[in-house]
Design a protein around this motif. Structure first.
Motif, PDB file in Angstrom:
ATOM      1  N   ILE A  26     -46.454 -29.122   0.184  1.00  0.00           N
ATOM      2  CA  ILE A  26     -47.733 -28.446  -0.051  1.00  0.00           C
ATOM      3  C   ILE A  26     -47.584 -27.439  -1.186  1.00  0.00           C
ATOM      4  O   ILE A  26     -48.420 -27.357  -2.090  1.00  0.00           O
ATOM      5  N   LYS A  27     -46.507 -26.689  -1.137  1.00  0.00           N
ATOM      6  CA  LYS A  27     -46.264 -25.656  -2.142  1.00  0.00           C
ATOM      7  C   LYS A  27     -46.143 -26.247  -3.549  1.00  0.00           C
ATOM      8  O   LYS A  27     -46.480 -25.588  -4.542  1.00  0.00           O
ATOM      9  N   ARG A  28     -45.687 -27.484  -3.662  1.00  0.00           N
ATOM     10  CA  ARG A  28     -45.501 -28.113  -4.974  1.00  0.00           C
ATOM     11  C   ARG A  28     -46.795 -28.664  -5.574  1.00  0.00           C
ATOM     12  O   ARG A  28     -46.785 -29.156  -6.712  1.00  0.00           O
ATOM     13  N   GLN A  29     -47.892 -28.605  -4.852  1.00  0.00           N
ATOM     14  CA  GLN A  29     -49.138 -29.176  -5.355  1.00  0.00           C
ATOM     15  C   GLN A  29     -49.631 -28.467  -6.610  1.00  0.00           C
ATOM     16  O   GLN A  29     -49.634 -27.231  -6.694  1.00  0.00           O
ATOM     17  N   SER A  30     -50.061 -29.252  -7.584  1.00  0.00           N
ATOM     18  CA  SER A  30     -50.577 -28.693  -8.838  1.00  0.00           C
ATOM     19  C   SER A  30     -51.942 -28.043  -8.636  1.00  0.00           C
ATOM     20  O   SER A  30     -52.312 -27.123  -9.368  1.00  0.00           O
ATOM     21  N   PHE A  31     -52.685 -28.524  -7.654  1.00  0.00           N
ATOM     22  CA  PHE A  31     -53.997 -27.962  -7.319  1.00  0.00           C
ATOM     23  C   PHE A  31     -53.785 -26.841  -6.316  1.00  0.00           C
ATOM     24  O   PHE A  31     -53.116 -27.034  -5.293  1.00  0.00           O
ATOM     25  N   THR A  32     -54.336 -25.676  -6.575  1.00  0.00           N
ATOM     26  CA  THR A  32     -53.988 -24.513  -5.764  1.00  0.00           C
ATOM     27  C   THR A  32     -55.158 -23.882  -5.003  1.00  0.00           C
ATOM     28  O   THR A  32     -54.987 -22.824  -4.378  1.00  0.00           O
ATOM     29  N   ASP A  33     -56.314 -24.502  -5.031  1.00  0.00           N
ATOM     30  CA  ASP A  33     -57.443 -23.943  -4.284  1.00  0.00           C
ATOM     31  C   ASP A  33     -57.384 -24.445  -2.836  1.00  0.00           C
ATOM     32  O   ASP A  33     -58.190 -25.260  -2.401  1.00  0.00           O
ATOM     33  N   GLY A  55     -39.746 -14.429   3.353  1.00  0.00           N
ATOM     34  CA  GLY A  55     -40.973 -14.236   2.569  1.00  0.00           C
ATOM     35  C   GLY A  55     -41.516 -15.533   2.010  1.00  0.00           C
ATOM     36  O   GLY A  55     -42.228 -15.536   0.996  1.00  0.00           O
ATOM     37  N   TYR A  56     -41.203 -16.633   2.668  1.00  0.00           N
ATOM     38  CA  TYR A  56     -41.558 -17.972   2.182  1.00  0.00           C
ATOM     39  C   TYR A  56     -43.066 -18.127   1.976  1.00  0.00           C
ATOM     40  O   TYR A  56     -43.517 -18.746   1.003  1.00  0.00           O
ATOM     41  N   PHE A  57     -43.860 -17.570   2.873  1.00  0.00           N
ATOM     42  CA  PHE A  57     -45.309 -17.796   2.827  1.00  0.00           C
ATOM     43  C   PHE A  57     -46.005 -16.970   1.759  1.00  0.00           C
ATOM     44  O   PHE A  57     -47.185 -17.192   1.471  1.00  0.00           O
ATOM     45  N   ASP A  58     -45.311 -16.047   1.161  1.00  0.00           N
ATOM     46  CA  ASP A  58     -45.900 -15.216   0.111  1.00  0.00           C
ATOM     47  C   ASP A  58     -46.239 -16.020  -1.145  1.00  0.00           C
ATOM     48  O   ASP A  58     -47.062 -15.592  -1.957  1.00  0.00           O
ATOM     49  N   ASP A  59     -45.609 -17.179  -1.314  1.00  0.00           N
ATOM     50  CA  ASP A  59     -45.794 -17.975  -2.527  1.00  0.00           C
ATOM     51  C   ASP A  59     -46.971 -18.941  -2.446  1.00  0.00           C
ATOM     52  O   ASP A  59     -47.278 -19.618  -3.430  1.00  0.00           O
ATOM     53  N   PHE A  60     -47.626 -19.018  -1.292  1.00  0.00           N
ATOM     54  CA  PHE A  60     -48.800 -19.884  -1.175  1.00  0.00           C
ATOM     55  C   PHE A  60     -50.037 -19.142  -1.679  1.00  0.00           C
ATOM     56  O   PHE A  60     -50.118 -17.908  -1.583  1.00  0.00           O
ATOM     57  N   PRO A  61     -51.023 -19.872  -2.227  1.00  0.00           N
ATOM     58  CA  PRO A  61     -52.261 -19.216  -2.651  1.00  0.00           C
ATOM     59  C   PRO A  61     -52.903 -18.423  -1.513  1.00  0.00           C
ATOM     60  O   PRO A  61     -53.400 -17.320  -1.694  1.00  0.00           O
ATOM     61  N   LYS A  62     -52.867 -19.019  -0.320  1.00  0.00           N
ATOM     62  CA  LYS A  62     -53.416 -18.378   0.874  1.00  0.00           C
ATOM     63  C   LYS A  62     -52.746 -19.017   2.083  1.00  0.00           C
ATOM     64  O   LYS A  62     -52.636 -20.246   2.160  1.00  0.00           O
ATOM     65  N   ASN A  93     -48.634 -33.341   9.599  1.00  0.00           N
ATOM     66  CA  ASN A  93     -47.679 -33.073  10.668  1.00  0.00           C
ATOM     67  C   ASN A  93     -46.307 -32.688  10.136  1.00  0.00           C
ATOM     68  O   ASN A  93     -45.920 -33.098   9.038  1.00  0.00           O
ATOM     69  N   CYS A  94     -45.564 -31.937  10.927  1.00  0.00           N
ATOM     70  CA  CYS A  94     -44.193 -31.587  10.554  1.00  0.00           C
ATOM     71  C   CYS A  94     -43.366 -32.858  10.351  1.00  0.00           C
ATOM     72  O   CYS A  94     -43.355 -33.747  11.217  1.00  0.00           O
ATOM     73  N   GLY A  95     -42.701 -32.941   9.226  1.00  0.00           N
ATOM     74  CA  GLY A  95     -41.919 -34.132   8.887  1.00  0.00           C
ATOM     75  C   GLY A  95     -42.625 -35.021   7.894  1.00  0.00           C
ATOM     76  O   GLY A  95     -41.992 -35.805   7.181  1.00  0.00           O
ATOM     77  N   ASP A  96     -43.961 -34.918   7.827  1.00  0.00           N
ATOM     78  CA  ASP A  96     -44.730 -35.659   6.825  1.00  0.00           C
ATOM     79  C   ASP A  96     -44.838 -34.810   5.560  1.00  0.00           C
ATOM     80  O   ASP A  96     -44.659 -33.597   5.596  1.00  0.00           O
ATOM     81  N   SER A  97     -45.140 -35.444   4.454  1.00  0.00           N
ATOM     82  CA  SER A  97     -45.225 -34.708   3.194  1.00  0.00           C
ATOM     83  C   SER A  97     -46.167 -35.423   2.239  1.00  0.00           C
ATOM     84  O   SER A  97     -46.415 -36.623   2.369  1.00  0.00           O
ATOM     85  N   PHE A  98     -46.696 -34.675   1.271  1.00  0.00           N
ATOM     86  CA  PHE A  98     -47.595 -35.275   0.297  1.00  0.00           C
ATOM     87  C   PHE A  98     -46.842 -36.243  -0.608  1.00  0.00           C
ATOM     88  O   PHE A  98     -45.687 -36.031  -0.965  1.00  0.00           O
ATOM     89  N   TYR A  99     -47.544 -37.280  -1.007  1.00  0.00           N
ATOM     90  CA  TYR A  99     -46.982 -38.356  -1.823  1.00  0.00           C
ATOM     91  C   TYR A  99     -47.094 -37.974  -3.307  1.00  0.00           C
ATOM     92  O   TYR A  99     -47.838 -38.567  -4.070  1.00  0.00           O
ATOM     93  N   GLY A 100     -46.364 -36.961  -3.695  1.00  0.00           N
ATOM     94  CA  GLY A 100     -46.414 -36.499  -5.080  1.00  0.00           C
ATOM     95  C   GLY A 100     -47.087 -35.144  -5.184  1.00  0.00           C
ATOM     96  O   GLY A 100     -47.724 -34.653  -4.243  1.00  0.00           O
ATOM     97  N   ASN A 101     -46.968 -34.540  -6.358  1.00  0.00           N
ATOM     98  CA  ASN A 101     -47.451 -33.179  -6.570  1.00  0.00           C
ATOM     99  C   ASN A 101     -48.924 -33.081  -6.955  1.00  0.00           C
ATOM    100  O   ASN A 101     -49.469 -31.975  -7.018  1.00  0.00           O
ATOM    101  N   ASP A 102     -49.564 -34.206  -7.215  1.00  0.00           N
ATOM    102  CA  ASP A 102     -50.956 -34.179  -7.668  1.00  0.00           C
ATOM    103  C   ASP A 102     -51.926 -34.778  -6.650  1.00  0.00           C
ATOM    104  O   ASP A 102     -53.051 -35.147  -7.002  1.00  0.00           O
ATOM    105  N   VAL A 103     -51.503 -34.881  -5.393  1.00  0.00           N
ATOM    106  CA  VAL A 103     -52.372 -35.475  -4.375  1.00  0.00           C
ATOM    107  C   VAL A 103     -53.656 -34.672  -4.210  1.00  0.00           C
ATOM    108  O   VAL A 103     -54.761 -35.222  -4.272  1.00  0.00           O
ATOM    109  N   LEU A 104     -53.547 -33.371  -4.017  1.00  0.00           N
ATOM    110  CA  LEU A 104     -54.745 -32.561  -3.819  1.00  0.00           C
ATOM    111  C   LEU A 104     -55.645 -32.573  -5.051  1.00  0.00           C
ATOM    112  O   LEU A 104     -56.877 -32.593  -4.929  1.00  0.00           O
ATOM    113  N   SER A 105     -55.052 -32.601  -6.222  1.00  0.00           N
ATOM    114  CA  SER A 105     -55.835 -32.674  -7.452  1.00  0.00           C
ATOM    115  C   SER A 105     -56.624 -33.977  -7.512  1.00  0.00           C
ATOM    116  O   SER A 105     -57.815 -33.986  -7.869  1.00  0.00           O
TER     117      SER A 105
END
Length: 273
Positions: A26-33, A55-62, A93-105
């Motif tokens: 999630i953190k690697r997503q290029s889209f940040t809204d 302080g891991y959660f400090d780097d998320f937009p929200k 879910n925990c263990g799942d992940s986005f299929y690349g950094n531009d999924v949300l975009s």
């Protein structure tokens, strides 16, 4: 203030490194809204505490972390839904992940292109890590597709208004997400849009796939389809038996045949789009 576009919900309970794997994607997503909401049911393995101390959660937009006991995965999801501020909600879910950094975009662009104002569900496909292949979702939703299987919640982006009246019915201990999809489709008349994108890496072998829960799942599937489809459900069940659905299911889940089976299904679905 402008509404956040995506609310991404991650529920956890003693997930080990799987929580960080999911959050990293999630953190690697290029889209940040977006906002990420972690609902933890009281983990004792230090997985969440370690991230908080760093302080891991400090780097998320929200971000929001909810530490509260729950009765089930669907109860946890409901608790998280009560805190969302996004226009669209997705569960990873925990263990799942986005299929690349531009999924949300890509999803954002697709949704905007539709210019749909009524509540809708946007869904894509998944890469099943256990089967090592892409599993395509049906290009269109209809009664028979809803009976056979709807897209898993990891690949769906729901208009948050579809959760305004109610969340998941926790009496469906294995199939509450399936029941809610049908509720949206039949009662809320939600439109559905199939996106030409692979949304996530699906870890596989999860809660609903244990031997015990597969039996419960089959029973709850019968109850839910009867609730929303009436006598049609029996007709579809007979069609599934006559078309060797149990055999096709085994092929789709086989270590040796799943790649070939799902490749054929993907090709057929592409032609129907």
């Amino acid at each position: 203030m402008q509404q956040t576009f995506f609310s991404i919900i991650v529920v956890s309970l003693n997930p080990g490194q799987r929580l960080k794997k999911t959050l990293d994607s999630i953190k690697r997503q290029s889209f940040t809204d977006y906002e990420v909401i972690v609902k933890d049911g009281g983990s004792k393995d230090g997985s969440l505490q370690t991230l908080q101390e760093e302080g891991y959660f400090d780097d998320f937009p929200k971000s929001l972390v909810i530490e509260k006991s729950d009765q089930s995965i669907y109860d946890a999801m409901n608790q998280a839904l009560a805190e969302i501020s996004g226009k669209y909600v997705q569960f990873l879910n925990c263990g799942d992940s986005f299929y690349g950094n531009d999924v949300l975009s890509s999803v954002f662009t697709f949704i905007k292109e539709q210019k749909e104002e009524t509540p809708a569900i946007y869904y894509g496909s998944q890469y099943n890590e256990k089967q090592s292949c892409i599993v395509a979702s049906a290009p269109q939703m209809n009664d028979f597709v809803c009976y056979r299987n709807v897209p898993c919640h990891q690949v769906c982006f729901y208009d948050s208004r579809l959760f305004a009246k109610r969340g998941y019915l926790t009496e469906y201990t294995v199939r509450a997400d399936y029941e809610h999809f049908l509720y949206c489709f039949y009662e809320e008349k939600a439109k559905t849009f199939c996106m030409p994108h692979v949304i996530c890496f699906y870890e596989g072998g999860g809660y609903s796939e244990t031997a015990k829960n597969r039996k419960i799942s089959a029973r709850q599937h019968r109850e839910i389809t009867k609730k929303y489809m009436g006598s049609k459900a029996l007709c579809y069940r007979l069609i599934m038996l006559l078309t060797l659905a149990p055999l096709r299911t085994k092929l789709s889940q086989s270590k040796y045949f799943s790649h070939f089976y799902n490749a054929i299904k993907t090709t057929i679905y592409k032609k129907r789009r």
